[in-house]
Design a protein around this motif. Structure first.
Motif, PDB file in Angstrom:
ATOM      1  N   MET A  30      -3.832   2.548 -32.537  1.00  0.00           N
ATOM      2  CA  MET A  30      -4.005   3.283 -33.783  1.00  0.00           C
ATOM      3  C   MET A  30      -2.740   4.088 -34.077  1.00  0.00           C
ATOM      4  SD  MET A  30      -6.931   6.135 -34.618  1.00  0.00           S
ATOM      5  CE  MET A  30      -8.219   4.960 -34.192  1.00  0.00           C
ATOM      6  N   ILE A  31      -2.266   4.025 -35.321  1.00  0.00           N
ATOM      7  CA  ILE A  31      -1.082   4.786 -35.734  1.00  0.00           C
ATOM      8  C   ILE A  31      -1.531   6.173 -36.187  1.00  0.00           C
ATOM      9  CG2 ILE A  31       0.788   4.932 -37.421  1.00  0.00           C
ATOM     10  CD1 ILE A  31       0.897   1.890 -37.405  1.00  0.00           C
ATOM     11  N   THR A  32      -0.915   7.213 -35.633  1.00  0.00           N
ATOM     12  CA  THR A  32      -1.283   8.590 -35.966  1.00  0.00           C
ATOM     13  C   THR A  32      -0.152   9.370 -36.621  1.00  0.00           C
ATOM     14  OG1 THR A  32      -0.716   9.229 -33.698  1.00  0.00           O
ATOM     15  CG2 THR A  32      -3.037   8.729 -34.164  1.00  0.00           C
ATOM     16  N   ALA A  33       1.055   8.788 -36.718  1.00  0.00           N
ATOM     17  CA  ALA A  33       2.182   9.454 -37.385  1.00  0.00           C
ATOM     18  C   ALA A  33       3.113   8.388 -37.939  1.00  0.00           C
ATOM     19  CB  ALA A  33       2.941  10.374 -36.428  1.00  0.00           C
ATOM     20  N   LEU A  47      10.321   1.697 -40.674  1.00  0.00           N
ATOM     21  CA  LEU A  47       9.316   2.729 -40.473  1.00  0.00           C
ATOM     22  C   LEU A  47       9.235   3.072 -38.995  1.00  0.00           C
ATOM     23  CD1 LEU A  47       6.271   1.439 -42.566  1.00  0.00           C
ATOM     24  CD2 LEU A  47       7.662   3.425 -43.086  1.00  0.00           C
ATOM     25  N   LEU A  48       9.198   4.366 -38.684  1.00  0.00           N
ATOM     26  CA  LEU A  48       8.980   4.837 -37.324  1.00  0.00           C
ATOM     27  C   LEU A  48       7.526   5.272 -37.213  1.00  0.00           C
ATOM     28  CD1 LEU A  48      10.357   5.399 -34.619  1.00  0.00           C
ATOM     29  CD2 LEU A  48      10.903   7.684 -35.451  1.00  0.00           C
ATOM     30  N   ALA A  49       6.805   4.754 -36.229  1.00  0.00           N
ATOM     31  CA  ALA A  49       5.376   5.016 -36.093  1.00  0.00           C
ATOM     32  C   ALA A  49       5.072   5.575 -34.717  1.00  0.00           C
ATOM     33  CB  ALA A  49       4.576   3.730 -36.316  1.00  0.00           C
ATOM     34  N   GLY A  50       4.219   6.586 -34.689  1.00  0.00           N
ATOM     35  CA  GLY A  50       3.704   7.121 -33.432  1.00  0.00           C
ATOM     36  C   GLY A  50       2.253   6.710 -33.280  1.00  0.00           C
ATOM     37  N   PHE A  51       1.827   6.434 -32.053  1.00  0.00           N
ATOM     38  CA  PHE A  51       0.492   5.911 -31.796  1.00  0.00           C
ATOM     39  C   PHE A  51      -0.392   6.929 -31.091  1.00  0.00           C
ATOM     40  CE2 PHE A  51       3.050   2.236 -32.596  1.00  0.00           C
ATOM     41  CZ  PHE A  51       2.198   1.320 -33.195  1.00  0.00           C
ATOM     42  N   GLU A  52      -1.656   6.552 -30.917  1.00  0.00           N
ATOM     43  CA  GLU A  52      -2.640   7.477 -30.343  1.00  0.00           C
ATOM     44  C   GLU A  52      -2.365   7.762 -28.875  1.00  0.00           C
ATOM     45  OE1 GLU A  52      -4.071   3.867 -28.460  1.00  0.00           O
ATOM     46  OE2 GLU A  52      -3.244   4.273 -30.444  1.00  0.00           O
ATOM     47  N   ASN A  53      -1.531   6.971 -28.217  1.00  0.00           N
ATOM     48  CA  ASN A  53      -1.210   7.194 -26.813  1.00  0.00           C
ATOM     49  C   ASN A  53       0.211   7.707 -26.626  1.00  0.00           C
ATOM     50  OD1 ASN A  53       0.256   4.952 -27.460  1.00  0.00           O
ATOM     51  ND2 ASN A  53      -0.819   3.560 -26.075  1.00  0.00           N
ATOM     52  N   THR A  63       3.093   6.417 -22.503  1.00  0.00           N
ATOM     53  CA  THR A  63       2.045   6.637 -21.516  1.00  0.00           C
ATOM     54  C   THR A  63       1.152   5.411 -21.471  1.00  0.00           C
ATOM     55  OG1 THR A  63       0.548   7.620 -23.144  1.00  0.00           O
ATOM     56  CG2 THR A  63       2.055   9.112 -22.023  1.00  0.00           C
ATOM     57  N   GLY A  64       0.184   5.426 -20.570  1.00  0.00           N
ATOM     58  CA  GLY A  64      -0.750   4.319 -20.473  1.00  0.00           C
ATOM     59  C   GLY A  64      -1.603   4.208 -21.717  1.00  0.00           C
ATOM     60  N   THR A  65      -2.023   2.999 -22.020  1.00  0.00           N
ATOM     61  CA  THR A  65      -2.801   2.780 -23.240  1.00  0.00           C
ATOM     62  C   THR A  65      -4.187   3.390 -23.156  1.00  0.00           C
ATOM     63  OG1 THR A  65      -3.503   0.645 -22.362  1.00  0.00           O
ATOM     64  CG2 THR A  65      -1.568   0.656 -23.789  1.00  0.00           C
ATOM     65  N   GLN A  66      -4.639   3.792 -21.959  1.00  0.00           N
ATOM     66  CA  GLN A  66      -5.952   4.407 -21.841  1.00  0.00           C
ATOM     67  C   GLN A  66      -5.923   5.890 -22.175  1.00  0.00           C
ATOM     68  OE1 GLN A  66      -8.567   2.444 -21.351  1.00  0.00           O
ATOM     69  NE2 GLN A  66      -7.079   0.772 -21.311  1.00  0.00           N
ATOM     70  N   SER A  67      -4.742   6.477 -22.267  1.00  0.00           N
ATOM     71  CA  SER A  67      -4.632   7.905 -22.569  1.00  0.00           C
ATOM     72  C   SER A  67      -4.904   8.145 -24.042  1.00  0.00           C
ATOM     73  CB  SER A  67      -3.237   8.418 -22.207  1.00  0.00           C
ATOM     74  OG  SER A  67      -2.973   8.195 -20.835  1.00  0.00           O
ATOM     75  N   PHE A  68      -5.359   9.338 -24.356  1.00  0.00           N
ATOM     76  CA  PHE A  68      -5.519   9.713 -25.758  1.00  0.00           C
ATOM     77  C   PHE A  68      -4.715  10.988 -25.984  1.00  0.00           C
ATOM     78  CE2 PHE A  68      -7.514  11.362 -29.576  1.00  0.00           C
ATOM     79  CZ  PHE A  68      -7.565  10.219 -30.350  1.00  0.00           C
ATOM     80  N   LEU A  69      -3.423  10.806 -26.085  1.00  0.00           N
ATOM     81  CA  LEU A  69      -2.493  11.909 -26.337  1.00  0.00           C
ATOM     82  C   LEU A  69      -1.671  11.531 -27.563  1.00  0.00           C
ATOM     83  CD1 LEU A  69      -1.377  12.560 -22.651  1.00  0.00           C
ATOM     84  CD2 LEU A  69      -2.948  13.938 -24.009  1.00  0.00           C
ATOM     85  N   PRO A  70      -2.214  11.690 -28.754  1.00  0.00           N
ATOM     86  CA  PRO A  70      -1.603  11.090 -29.947  1.00  0.00           C
ATOM     87  C   PRO A  70      -0.287  11.739 -30.350  1.00  0.00           C
ATOM     88  CG  PRO A  70      -3.426  12.517 -30.557  1.00  0.00           C
ATOM     89  CD  PRO A  70      -3.449  12.421 -29.066  1.00  0.00           C
ATOM     90  N   SER A 112       4.005  15.263 -29.971  1.00  0.00           N
ATOM     91  CA  SER A 112       2.750  14.662 -29.543  1.00  0.00           C
ATOM     92  C   SER A 112       1.989  15.628 -28.652  1.00  0.00           C
ATOM     93  CB  SER A 112       3.004  13.351 -28.789  1.00  0.00           C
ATOM     94  OG  SER A 112       3.505  13.610 -27.497  1.00  0.00           O
ATOM     95  N   GLU A 113       0.752  15.248 -28.347  1.00  0.00           N
ATOM     96  CA  GLU A 113      -0.051  16.029 -27.412  1.00  0.00           C
ATOM     97  C   GLU A 113       0.540  15.968 -26.008  1.00  0.00           C
ATOM     98  OE1 GLU A 113      -2.586  17.906 -27.919  1.00  0.00           O
ATOM     99  OE2 GLU A 113      -3.862  17.203 -29.544  1.00  0.00           O
ATOM    100  N   ALA A 114       1.352  14.935 -25.734  1.00  0.00           N
ATOM    101  CA  ALA A 114       1.950  14.773 -24.410  1.00  0.00           C
ATOM    102  C   ALA A 114       3.297  15.463 -24.292  1.00  0.00           C
ATOM    103  CB  ALA A 114       2.105  13.290 -24.094  1.00  0.00           C
TER     104      ALA A 114
END
Length: 704
Positions: A326-329, A338-344, A363-370, A388-390
């Motif tokens: 999922m793209i969050t930014a 386009l530069l895109a940031g994802f949910e991980n 990070t790993g795809t299982q993380s949720f640090l968007p 990001s959250e990370a």
């Protein structure tokens, strides 16, 4: 109508694929039971003279204003809840043909049906009424499934009489002084047989002196004694496909799994495929509205709308090669990239066709640090900050497609809120403290340290032009002088709420975005200038907010809203939502360049042409629910709003209102101006509306 088990099983199977269908290239909007329909099985569609879209279905009729569906049934005046066909005569009356063989029409806000109209009470088909043709002398021919025909005399002044035609026919039409009819493989002109051997597989369309019909080998045309094959069935189209046409040079094929295919005649007189509308399973018919938008009702999936900008729209579904799900930014970085940031917290770069060029999995795809935000670092060419959250990331050399970009992660537990100055000074909060970070040297300075006690969580931060610091935490908004002294904060209720974003709007003004509490405009001293409450923002959850030029853009669960910032006020300029071509009203991330809007919803990444989105539209139309006249009040079947007397008097004094004396049972009609106490519809329609002149009246009609 055959309501057999196979049809129901097909409907259940097709519904599984709806979410995957919605985001196919050539974006469209799908309306289902989740949007106000009572069924996804739709039969017919038309647009009335006021611009409304009418739909017939298995369980009633709907009128659609671009935002809301209003349902009608036999209780409102329909001849049957299952309406097979809708038609419109030259005087704007809408005719309803029921499965039970009864007919009715809608005129001037009222349904006329066998229960309240003497002529219609005498009309009863022995089978399903299907065909409809109005002759030059205002006689309407309605044909039944087995050739049963009834003629209805319907001039402008009303429906005056009806009679059964002694000779059976499947079709009747006129051209010039000649009249034609088709029955059992024969075509008659002026009563004389002129052709025989017309073998029709399913449907046909008479136009002028020509007769187009569905044959086993393709579409054939009988005209002036010649019977020609004008289009053999393409390999990709089954012979069970139906076709529809209204003019000689264009027709449409409706296929069960390919949607609708448009064929047009070229200069050599050949029909070639010019446009496709795919993704619609089991289309029942179609309608092109006045702006060129395509509406396709389906027997299994509800209503599909392809906006006229769809030819310039691009949409892609989430792909397996993306570094996240999922793209969050989003940020446009020039050169069509386009530069895109994802949910991980992963990062990717897309080209102008929305194709992923390269990416970095942080990070790993299982993380949720968007990834929360992306902005340009003007102190270094081709450099961007990703928050990001990370934590925070510094990226360089995104313009070089051959090499992977350099990635530098600076010390930050999280980058929740940021303020960036042209000299490379990044002010951010990491949930517990506020820090100045120099992107050129890597130096850090703590502005607000981690508290020893009390609230810890911080949300947003902003540096003013004079060096003041505005930040928010669980206790609301705080203001610090350049030397770190705490400054008094005005006692305004909005400032005590949770504020998630602070944006510098220029002119000494700042945008405060609340968590479900609307947004506010304030000055450098945090004095509130304007507040837009949650109801004024359609009660939407705001996900993103950004300043673009002199405009405020906000996205969330109600689409995109664009506000002008002028005269120290926020003024709504444009609403962009599903009626504008978005795959979904829930916009997770967006950005713009000079000509295009890029956005991401749960159904995919989209690219839309801004010039079409910002085309000026007419005022939105409102629903009419009640009317007052001569001390009496009529309320619509919905019983949602009663128009107050003050509003009735006001309406009669304002031009462009529809005003009339209601003497028959009230049903909604049209208006284009709001009245006191009534809230207009928020969305403008995707189709044009007609204006109405003021007329003397004793009653006012309003919709909300």
């Amino acid at each position: 109508m055959n309501r057999s088990l196979p049809v129901l099983l097909l409907a259940a199977i097709f519904s599984i694929f709806i979410k995957n269908i919605r985001a196919q290239p050539g974006s469209y909007v799908q309306y289902t039971t989740a949007d106000g329909l009572n069924t996804n099985m739709l039969y017919d569609i038309l647009q009335d003279n006021d611009g409304f879209i009418w739909l017939s279905s298995l369980i009633g009729v709907y009128r659609f204003d671009g935002t809301h569906f209003q349902a009608f049934s036999v209780e409102d005046g329909l001849p049957d809840n299952e309406i097979i066909r809708l038609n419109k005569d030259r005087y704007g009356r809408i005719w309803f043909q029921g499965y039970n063989g009864r007919i009715a029409f809608y005129e001037k806000g009222c349904f006329m049906h066998p229960g309240n109209h003497k002529v219609l009470a005498e009309v009863r088909f022995r089978n399903i009424p299907l065909g409809f043709y109005q002759t030059r002398d205002d006689t309407i021919h309605i044909h039944g499934q087995n050739g049963h025909t009834i003629r209805i005399h319907a001039p402008a002044q009303g429906v005056l009489g009806a009679r059964e035609v002694p000779e059976p026919m499947f079709a009747y039409w006129e051209h010039g002084r000649d009249s034609y009819r088709y029955m059992w493989y024969h075509i008659y002109r002026n009563g004389a047989l002129c052709d025989t051997g017309i073998r029709i597989l399913s449907n046909f369309w008479p136009i002028d002196s020509c007769f187009y019909y569905h044959a086993r080998e393709g579409i054939r045309r009988y005209c002036n004694g010649c019977n020609d094959l004008i289009l053999p069935w393409p390999d990709s189209v089954p012979t069970t496909a139906r076709f529809k046409m209204k003019r000689h040079d264009q027709f449409y094929l409706l296929t069960h799994d390919n949607g609708v295919l448009e064929y047009s005649m070229d200069q050599q007189g050949r029909y070639t495929l010019t446009q496709t509308f795919r993704g619609v399973m089991a289309p029942s018919t179609f309608l092109k509205d006045r702006e060129g938008g395509m509406w396709i009702p389906s027997l299994t999936g509800g209503l599909f709308y392809f906006p006229p900008s769809g030819r310039n729209a691009l949409a892609v579904t989430p792909r397996n090669e993306w570094p996240g799900k999922m793209i969050t930014a989003l940020e446009y970085i020039g050169n069509g990239l386009l530069l895109a940031g994802f949910e991980n917290s992963s990062i990717g770069v897309f080209d102008s066709t929305l194709h992923l060029l390269n990416s970095i999995s942080v990070t790993g795809t299982q993380s949720f640090l968007p990834a929360l935000m992306i902005f340009r670092d003007d102190t270094q060419e081709g450099s961007y900050i990703v928050g990001s959250e990370a934590g925070g990331y510094h990226l360089r050399a995104w313009y070089d497609k051959k090499k992977m970009p350099q990635l530098h992660r600076f010390e930050a537990k999280a980058l929740k809120g940021t303020s960036f100055n042209p000299n490379g000074l990044l002010t951010y909060n990491d949930n517990i403290k506020v820090v100045d970070y120099d992107t050129r040297t890597g130096e850090r300075r703590v502005l607000v340290p981690e508290p020893q006690e009390g609230p810890v969580r911080k949300y947003s931060v902003c540096k003013t032009a004079s060096g003041r610091l505005i930040y928010t935490d669980l206790n609301g908004l705080h203001l610090l002088a350049p030397d770190g002294r705490a400054l008094p904060t005005p006692a305004h209720p909005f400032l005590q709420k949770r504020i998630l974003h602070i944006l510098d709007a220029g002119q000494g003004l700042y945008i405060l975005v609340g968590d479900g509490q609307g947004l506010a405009l304030c000055d450098e001293d945090a004095r509130i200038v304007q507040v837009l409450s949650s109801p004024e923002l359609r009660k939407a959850l705001i996900r993103k907010a950004r300043i673009i030029g002199s405009e405020l853009w906000i996205s969330g669960t109600a689409g995109l809203a664009v506000f002008d910032i002028r005269d120290r006020q926020l003024r709504l300029k444009q609403l962009i939502d599903k009626s504008s071509g978005l795959l979904s009203d829930d916009v997770l991330a967006f950005c713009t360049d000079t000509h295009f809007l890029y956005l991401y919803t749960q159904y995919g990444l989209q690219k839309l042409e801004k010039s079409r989105l910002f085309r000026r539209r007419k005022a939105p139309r409102l629903f009419i629910h009640s009317v007052e006249s001569m001390g009496k009040r009529w309320i619509s079947p919905a019983q949602t709003i009663q128009l107050p007397p003050a509003a009735a008097k006001y309406a009669c004094s304002v031009p462009h209102w529809t005003c009339s004396i209601i003497q028959r049972p009230f049903l909604p009609t049209a208006s284009t101006m709001p009245s006191p106490g009534l809230r207009p519809a928020v969305r403008s329609l995707p189709f044009p509306l007609s204006s109405r002149a003021k007329r003397p009246c004793n009653s006012a009609v309003a919709r909300a």
